[in-house]
Design a protein around this motif. Sequence first.
Motif, mmCIF file in Angstrom:
data_model
loop_
_atom_site.group_PDB
_atom_site.id
_atom_site.type_symbol
_atom_site.label_atom_id
_atom_site.label_comp_id
_atom_site.label_asym_id
_atom_site.label_seq_id
_atom_site.Cartn_x
_atom_site.Cartn_y
_atom_site.Cartn_z
ATOM 1 N N SER A 73 0.830 -1.064 0.091
ATOM 2 C CA SER A 73 -0.023 -0.195 -0.016
ATOM 3 C C SER A 73 0.794 1.202 -0.109
ATOM 4 C CB SER A 73 -0.929 0.076 1.220
ATOM 5 O OG SER A 73 -1.763 -1.078 1.229
ATOM 6 N N VAL A 74 0.736 2.102 -0.836
ATOM 7 C CA VAL A 74 1.347 3.457 -1.028
ATOM 8 C C VAL A 74 0.445 4.576 -0.678
ATOM 9 C CG1 VAL A 74 3.126 2.164 -2.548
ATOM 10 C CG2 VAL A 74 0.944 3.407 -3.507
ATOM 11 N N ARG A 75 1.204 5.648 -0.544
ATOM 12 C CA ARG A 75 0.509 7.009 -0.379
ATOM 13 C C ARG A 75 0.834 7.772 -1.425
ATOM 14 N NH1 ARG A 75 -2.957 6.808 3.700
ATOM 15 N NH2 ARG A 75 -2.643 8.939 4.050
ATOM 16 N N ALA A 76 -0.069 8.824 -1.788
ATOM 17 C CA ALA A 76 0.180 9.824 -2.843
ATOM 18 C C ALA A 76 1.315 10.478 -2.861
ATOM 19 C CB ALA A 76 -0.853 10.819 -3.080
ATOM 20 N N GLY A 77 2.324 10.577 -3.866
ATOM 21 C CA GLY A 77 3.623 11.263 -3.910
ATOM 22 C C GLY A 77 4.763 10.323 -3.403
ATOM 23 N N GLN A 78 4.563 9.129 -2.953
ATOM 24 C CA GLN A 78 5.432 8.408 -2.474
ATOM 25 C C GLN A 78 6.451 7.818 -3.627
ATOM 26 O OE1 GLN A 78 4.289 5.070 0.032
ATOM 27 N NE2 GLN A 78 6.200 3.822 -0.496
ATOM 28 N N VAL A 79 7.790 7.787 -3.810
ATOM 29 C CA VAL A 79 8.587 7.330 -4.556
ATOM 30 C C VAL A 79 8.501 5.763 -4.915
ATOM 31 C CG1 VAL A 79 10.986 7.153 -5.527
ATOM 32 C CG2 VAL A 79 10.242 9.364 -4.533
ATOM 33 N N LEU A 80 8.287 5.232 -6.151
ATOM 34 C CA LEU A 80 7.925 3.937 -6.300
ATOM 35 C C LEU A 80 9.179 3.337 -7.127
ATOM 36 C CD1 LEU A 80 4.301 4.020 -7.664
ATOM 37 C CD2 LEU A 80 5.027 3.918 -5.304
ATOM 38 N N LEU A 81 9.509 3.947 -8.035
ATOM 39 C CA LEU A 81 10.738 3.515 -8.889
ATOM 40 C C LEU A 81 11.800 4.565 -9.389
ATOM 41 C CD1 LEU A 81 10.388 0.637 -11.559
ATOM 42 C CD2 LEU A 81 11.283 3.019 -12.274
ATOM 43 N N ARG A 82 12.867 4.326 -9.551
ATOM 44 C CA ARG A 82 13.949 5.319 -9.963
ATOM 45 C C ARG A 82 14.464 4.707 -11.237
ATOM 46 N NH1 ARG A 82 15.086 9.451 -5.883
ATOM 47 N NH2 ARG A 82 14.174 9.164 -4.147
ATOM 48 N N LEU A 83 14.966 5.882 -12.148
ATOM 49 C CA LEU A 83 15.740 5.328 -13.263
ATOM 50 C C LEU A 83 17.091 5.897 -13.342
ATOM 51 C CD1 LEU A 83 13.221 5.599 -16.259
ATOM 52 C CD2 LEU A 83 13.716 3.337 -14.924
ATOM 53 N N ASP A 84 18.077 5.471 -13.921
ATOM 54 C CA ASP A 84 19.437 6.021 -13.784
ATOM 55 C C ASP A 84 19.353 7.318 -14.647
ATOM 56 O OD1 ASP A 84 22.184 6.533 -13.888
ATOM 57 O OD2 ASP A 84 22.764 4.843 -15.068
ATOM 58 N N ALA A 85 19.623 8.356 -13.796
ATOM 59 C CA ALA A 85 19.520 9.732 -14.274
ATOM 60 C C ALA A 85 20.652 10.644 -14.110
ATOM 61 C CB ALA A 85 18.279 10.556 -13.344
ATOM 62 N N ARG A 86 21.835 9.977 -14.286
ATOM 63 C CA ARG A 86 23.134 10.504 -14.010
ATOM 64 C C ARG A 86 23.364 11.405 -15.023
ATOM 65 N NH1 ARG A 86 26.978 5.618 -13.198
ATOM 66 N NH2 ARG A 86 25.421 4.666 -14.657
ATOM 67 N N ALA A 87 23.057 11.013 -16.510
ATOM 68 C CA ALA A 87 23.106 12.121 -17.469
ATOM 69 C C ALA A 87 22.262 13.276 -17.291
ATOM 70 C CB ALA A 87 23.074 11.476 -18.955
ATOM 71 N N ALA A 88 21.216 13.197 -17.018
ATOM 72 C CA ALA A 88 20.079 14.248 -16.724
ATOM 73 C C ALA A 88 20.393 15.087 -15.652
ATOM 74 C CB ALA A 88 18.772 13.545 -16.749
ATOM 75 N N GLU A 89 20.974 14.586 -14.985
ATOM 76 C CA GLU A 89 21.553 15.450 -13.527
ATOM 77 C C GLU A 89 22.625 16.171 -13.833
ATOM 78 O OE1 GLU A 89 22.407 12.435 -10.565
ATOM 79 O OE2 GLU A 89 20.072 12.229 -9.932
ATOM 80 N N GLN A 90 23.672 15.778 -14.847
ATOM 81 C CA GLN A 90 24.837 16.436 -15.177
ATOM 82 C C GLN A 90 24.349 17.522 -16.258
ATOM 83 O OE1 GLN A 90 27.361 13.326 -17.156
ATOM 84 N NE2 GLN A 90 27.964 12.668 -15.044
ATOM 85 N N THR A 91 23.166 17.015 -16.867
ATOM 86 C CA THR A 91 22.885 18.468 -17.660
ATOM 87 C C THR A 91 22.248 19.317 -17.068
ATOM 88 O OG1 THR A 91 22.436 16.765 -19.720
ATOM 89 C CG2 THR A 91 21.404 18.725 -19.705
ATOM 90 N N ALA A 92 21.599 19.074 -16.072
ATOM 91 C CA ALA A 92 20.767 19.861 -15.104
ATOM 92 C C ALA A 92 21.953 20.794 -14.314
ATOM 93 C CB ALA A 92 19.947 19.451 -13.975
ATOM 94 N N SER A 93 23.023 20.285 -13.986
ATOM 95 C CA SER A 93 23.985 20.777 -13.308
ATOM 96 C C SER A 93 24.843 21.944 -14.371
ATOM 97 C CB SER A 93 25.118 19.767 -12.704
ATOM 98 O OG SER A 93 24.542 19.316 -11.783
ATOM 99 N N ALA A 94 24.964 21.396 -15.477
ATOM 100 C CA ALA A 94 25.571 22.368 -16.477
ATOM 101 C C ALA A 94 24.694 23.432 -16.613
ATOM 102 C CB ALA A 94 25.794 21.744 -17.751
ATOM 103 N N SER A 95 23.378 23.471 -16.820
ATOM 104 C CA SER A 95 22.467 24.585 -17.090
ATOM 105 C C SER A 95 22.333 25.603 -15.899
ATOM 106 C CB SER A 95 20.912 23.918 -17.339
ATOM 107 O OG SER A 95 20.913 23.139 -18.403
ATOM 108 N N ALA A 96 22.381 24.998 -14.820
ATOM 109 C CA ALA A 96 22.324 25.604 -13.407
ATOM 110 C C ALA A 96 23.877 26.537 -13.539
ATOM 111 C CB ALA A 96 22.469 24.969 -12.360
ATOM 112 N N ALA A 97 24.895 25.887 -13.983
ATOM 113 C CA ALA A 97 26.062 26.827 -13.899
ATOM 114 C C ALA A 97 25.970 27.959 -15.072
ATOM 115 C CB ALA A 97 27.451 25.861 -14.269
ATOM 116 N N GLN A 98 25.491 27.529 -16.253
ATOM 117 C CA GLN A 98 25.073 28.637 -17.297
ATOM 118 C C GLN A 98 24.084 29.930 -16.759
ATOM 119 O OE1 GLN A 98 23.713 26.545 -20.586
ATOM 120 N NE2 GLN A 98 25.854 25.582 -21.271
ATOM 121 N N VAL A 99 23.448 29.614 -15.894
ATOM 122 C CA VAL A 99 22.498 30.363 -15.309
ATOM 123 C C VAL A 99 23.235 31.288 -14.282
ATOM 124 C CG1 VAL A 99 20.401 30.889 -13.676
ATOM 125 C CG2 VAL A 99 20.270 28.915 -15.663
ATOM 126 N N ARG A 100 23.898 30.891 -13.443
ATOM 127 C CA ARG A 100 24.655 31.520 -12.670
ATOM 128 C C ARG A 100 25.757 32.485 -13.306
ATOM 129 N NH1 ARG A 100 24.876 26.648 -9.924
ATOM 130 N NH2 ARG A 100 27.086 26.248 -10.701
#
Length: 340
Positions: A73-100
């Motif tokens: 039994s799960v609650r609304a908003g609970q994390v169920l599954l994660r995918l490998d997001a390392r490439a997406a996280e690096q892209t997000a970090s690069a975008s944050a650096a460009q914003v700064r």
Amino acid sequence: MSTAGLRILLAASLLLGSTAFAQPQELRSATVQRGAQLGASHHEGVVEAVRQTLLTAQVAGAVQEITVQVGDSVRAGQVLLRLDARAAEQTASASAAQVRAAQAVEQEAERELARQRQLLEADYISQAAFDRAEARYKAARAEAAALRAAAEASRTQSDFYVLRAPYDGVVSAIPVSLGDMAMPGRPLLTLYDPTALRVSVQVPQAIAASAPAELSARLELAGLDTSVTPRRVQWLPSVDPTTHTVELRLELPAELRVLPGTFARARLNLTGESDRLYIPRTAVLRRAELTAVYVLDAQQRPRLRQVRLGPQQGDQVEVLSGLVAGERVALDPLAAGQLK
């Protein structure tokens, strides 16, 4: 003939006359009823979830973590599954650096614009020089806004690698394992709401057409000792062209806990007031092309009357024409024919 003989003959005549009038009164009869009981109809169905969600992947990535198991039994908003997001996280970090970096350029252009305004007010620079400083500031501000939007899109993209429960529910299926490659549209997990269940049955069109507007029903579910009354009954406004059936949905009480896919049997009470007239089928007399009944008059004498009949419902048959509600018909046409 002697006087004694006449008396005997008169007594016999009176006795026969009284018997002839008594026999029609003993004739069994039934009243023409309006909206007579049509009986009950049983249909098999299956329990299904009103809210059942098939969670799929929106992006490509390997399954990195599964935080729940089937049956949890799960609650609304609970994390169920994660995918490998390392490439997406690096892209997000690069975008944050460009914003700064863009914000730093924007701040420098803003300070330079303030100095140029002071010089313009003191007549140390021309209006053209101030306009160029203002244009550089606006360009730096627009570039920073564009980079912030791109960074926000990158953060949103990274959220696609995490699957969360859209509502309180129960996990019913997880068709993937750790390390599997998820592609856009591939099912990853099935979730349903256990408080919103219904039984779906397919009812023949002829039975659905004769059902009353306020249909009452009882449900028998596998694993339960008692029958259940649905809290809501709904006919779907369409007919299956292949099977000529109408889908009937019967919502189960919220506190009832059964599993989707459970076998169910629905008992529909086809009883209700209508404009249709019904008589017992035993009252019908059929001779070649003649279909008739014996109607009892005010003196309880049977009178043959031709009728037009509709479909039969159990022991009752519908009368389309020839009778009115409240009239009485003989239940034994052969006996009535001998007494008319």
